[in-house]
Design a protein around this motif. Structure first.
Motif, short mmCIF file in Angstrom:
data_model
loop_
_atom_site.label_atom_id
_atom_site.label_comp_id
_atom_site.label_asym_id
_atom_site.label_seq_id
_atom_site.Cartn_x
_atom_site.Cartn_y
_atom_site.Cartn_z
N THR A 231 40.72 -22.78 8.01
CA THR A 231 40.17 -23.03 6.81
C THR A 231 40.34 -24.26 6.49
O THR A 231 41.07 -25.45 6.89
N THR A 232 39.23 -24.86 5.46
CA THR A 232 39.29 -26.30 4.85
C THR A 232 39.46 -26.20 3.23
O THR A 232 39.56 -25.22 2.60
N GLY A 233 39.86 -27.43 2.95
CA GLY A 233 40.03 -27.57 1.38
C GLY A 233 41.24 -26.93 0.72
O GLY A 233 41.19 -26.15 -0.15
N PHE A 234 42.33 -27.62 1.06
CA PHE A 234 43.61 -27.31 0.74
C PHE A 234 43.49 -27.88 -0.77
O PHE A 234 43.46 -28.85 -0.87
N SER A 235 43.81 -26.85 -1.69
CA SER A 235 43.56 -27.08 -3.49
C SER A 235 44.76 -27.09 -3.87
O SER A 235 45.66 -26.42 -3.75
N VAL A 236 45.18 -28.15 -4.64
CA VAL A 236 46.41 -28.34 -5.31
C VAL A 236 46.29 -28.62 -6.77
O VAL A 236 45.43 -29.62 -7.34
N ALA A 237 46.70 -27.85 -7.57
CA ALA A 237 47.00 -28.34 -9.02
C ALA A 237 47.93 -29.14 -9.53
O ALA A 237 49.21 -28.75 -9.02
N GLY B 50 49.76 -19.56 -21.95
CA GLY B 50 49.95 -18.62 -20.81
C GLY B 50 48.84 -17.95 -20.13
O GLY B 50 48.54 -18.06 -18.91
N ALA B 51 47.85 -17.17 -20.80
CA ALA B 51 46.65 -16.68 -20.37
C ALA B 51 45.67 -17.70 -19.95
O ALA B 51 45.08 -17.39 -18.93
N ALA B 52 45.44 -18.87 -20.54
CA ALA B 52 44.70 -19.90 -19.90
C ALA B 52 45.19 -20.39 -18.61
O ALA B 52 44.34 -20.72 -17.67
N PHE B 53 46.49 -20.65 -18.46
CA PHE B 53 46.88 -21.05 -17.28
C PHE B 53 46.87 -20.16 -15.96
O PHE B 53 46.51 -20.51 -14.82
N LEU B 54 46.97 -18.84 -16.54
CA LEU B 54 46.82 -17.77 -15.63
C LEU B 54 45.52 -17.82 -14.89
O LEU B 54 45.16 -17.63 -13.79
N GLN B 55 44.32 -17.83 -15.82
CA GLN B 55 43.14 -18.09 -15.27
C GLN B 55 42.77 -19.25 -14.37
O GLN B 55 42.23 -19.17 -13.44
N ALA B 56 43.20 -20.35 -15.01
CA ALA B 56 43.00 -21.63 -14.43
C ALA B 56 43.65 -22.06 -12.97
O ALA B 56 42.94 -22.64 -11.96
N LEU B 57 44.86 -21.39 -12.81
CA LEU B 57 45.65 -21.76 -11.56
C LEU B 57 45.29 -20.89 -10.40
O LEU B 57 45.58 -21.01 -9.38
N GLN B 58 44.62 -19.34 -10.54
CA GLN B 58 44.51 -18.60 -9.69
C GLN B 58 43.90 -19.20 -8.29
O GLN B 58 44.18 -18.83 -7.28
N PRO B 59 42.89 -20.01 -8.73
CA PRO B 59 42.01 -20.41 -7.36
C PRO B 59 42.79 -21.39 -6.35
O PRO B 59 42.38 -21.90 -5.35
N PHE B 60 44.04 -21.97 -6.81
CA PHE B 60 44.54 -22.95 -6.13
C PHE B 60 45.67 -22.58 -4.98
O PHE B 60 46.17 -21.37 -4.98
N ASP B 61 45.89 -23.63 -4.33
CA ASP B 61 46.88 -23.04 -3.10
C ASP B 61 48.36 -23.25 -3.28
O ASP B 61 49.25 -22.98 -2.86
N PRO C 148 52.92 -20.95 -4.83
CA PRO C 148 53.75 -22.01 -4.59
C PRO C 148 53.82 -23.06 -5.73
O PRO C 148 52.90 -23.58 -6.08
N TYR C 149 55.13 -23.34 -6.35
CA TYR C 149 55.45 -24.04 -7.39
C TYR C 149 56.35 -25.09 -7.09
O TYR C 149 57.33 -24.73 -6.36
N PHE C 150 56.10 -26.38 -7.25
CA PHE C 150 56.85 -27.46 -7.11
C PHE C 150 57.27 -28.42 -8.35
O PHE C 150 56.39 -28.74 -9.19
N ARG C 151 58.50 -28.47 -8.66
CA ARG C 151 58.64 -29.45 -9.91
C ARG C 151 59.12 -30.87 -9.48
O ARG C 151 60.15 -31.08 -8.74
N LEU C 152 58.16 -31.78 -9.83
CA LEU C 152 58.49 -33.30 -9.79
C LEU C 152 59.49 -33.68 -10.61
O LEU C 152 59.31 -33.52 -11.88
N GLY C 153 60.67 -34.18 -10.33
CA GLY C 153 61.55 -34.91 -11.27
C GLY C 153 61.81 -36.29 -11.25
O GLY C 153 61.11 -37.21 -10.68
N ARG C 154 62.54 -36.77 -12.39
CA ARG C 154 62.87 -38.13 -12.56
C ARG C 154 64.31 -38.18 -12.20
O ARG C 154 65.18 -37.42 -12.58
#
Length: 256
Positions: free
Chosen positions: A2-8, A56-67, A94-100
């Protein structure tokens, strides 16, 4: 394959912009920012931008299409991090937290507080004029909880519509509008002009302009009060995140 690895990317910081610019051109990237200023710092980046605060509800809807999701929000944006992490857990995204990275400062006249509440207590027991560089979001809290705030506090905030709106609700505050980056001289001039006797800042690391603030305070030998970062070692570096994203892309069968 498949193509189109999508990242939020939960963006709005300079680190988020750098990370987006370092991602492979094959990624489909969408950056989520809370403000128009956050959109501005991404104007030359290769991504789609969504502007506006979400619950939370808005993020739930917005993030579902991402990898995958990379949370590169400010270390003090604890509510956003809590919501996004919870949403990702609920849908196994999958969730990643970028830190300082933590920074250690040599200036001996630094005090620390673990929260804005403890900072307000310290400041109420401290005499003299105060320079807040903690942003607009906590303005009303400090105005209500620091003694003689209207007489001795000056607050530097971003010169954005959002900050002007927040400041309008606290008419007694002395507001100093400006846009980063702020040099040592910028802060030193404020200290001198307003006879500041303590500078208050979040412990937001080198990318937050803290070293320049401390150097300015050191010029006048005034104390700095740092509010400690709420991050507790759960975050990883940009290099690690880029590597982990590539591993995930390969494991899930996306083409380059």
């Amino acid at each position: 394959m498949t193509t189109g690895f999508s990242v939020a990317v939960i963006a709005g910081t300079s680190e988020a912009t750098d990370l987006i610019n370092a991602m492979p051109s094959s990624y489909r990237i969408t950056a989520f920012v809370a403000t128009e200023y956050g959109e501005t710092i991404l104007q030359h980046s290769r991504c789609t931008v969504q502007v506006g605060r979400k619950d939370g509800a808005a993020f739930l809807q917005a993030l579902q299409p991402f990898d995958a999701v990379v949370d590169a929000s400010h270390p003090f944006a604890t509510e956003v991090t809590r919501i996004v992490r919870s949403v990702c857990q609920s849908i196994a995204l999958p969730y990643f937290r970028l830190g300082r990275p933590a920074v250690h400062y040599t200036y001996p006249n630094i005090r620390t507080a673990d929260s804005k509440e403890k900072a307000a207590t310290i400041l109420s027991e401290t005499a003299g004029n105060l320079l807040f560089t903690t942003g607009a979001n906590t303005l009303s809290f400090y105005a209500a909880n620091v003694s003689d705030f209207e007489k001795r506090a000056w607050v530097r905030v971003l010169d954005t519509p959002e900050s002007h709106k927040v400041a309008a609700a606290v008419p007694q505050a002395h507001i100093l509008y400006g846009m980063p980056p702020f040099s040592v001289q910028d802060t030193a001039q404020l200290i001198e002009t307003h006879r500041i006797q303590m500078l208050i800042s979040k412990d937001s690391g080198t990318r937050g302009g803290l070293p320049e603030k401390i150097q300015a305070a050191e010029q006048f030998q005034i104390p700095v009060l740092l509010i400690r970062s709420p991050e507790h070692g759960e975050s990883v570096s940009a290099t690690q995140i880029l590597h982990q994203l590539e591993q995930l892309r390969t494991e899930r069968g996306f083409s380059c």
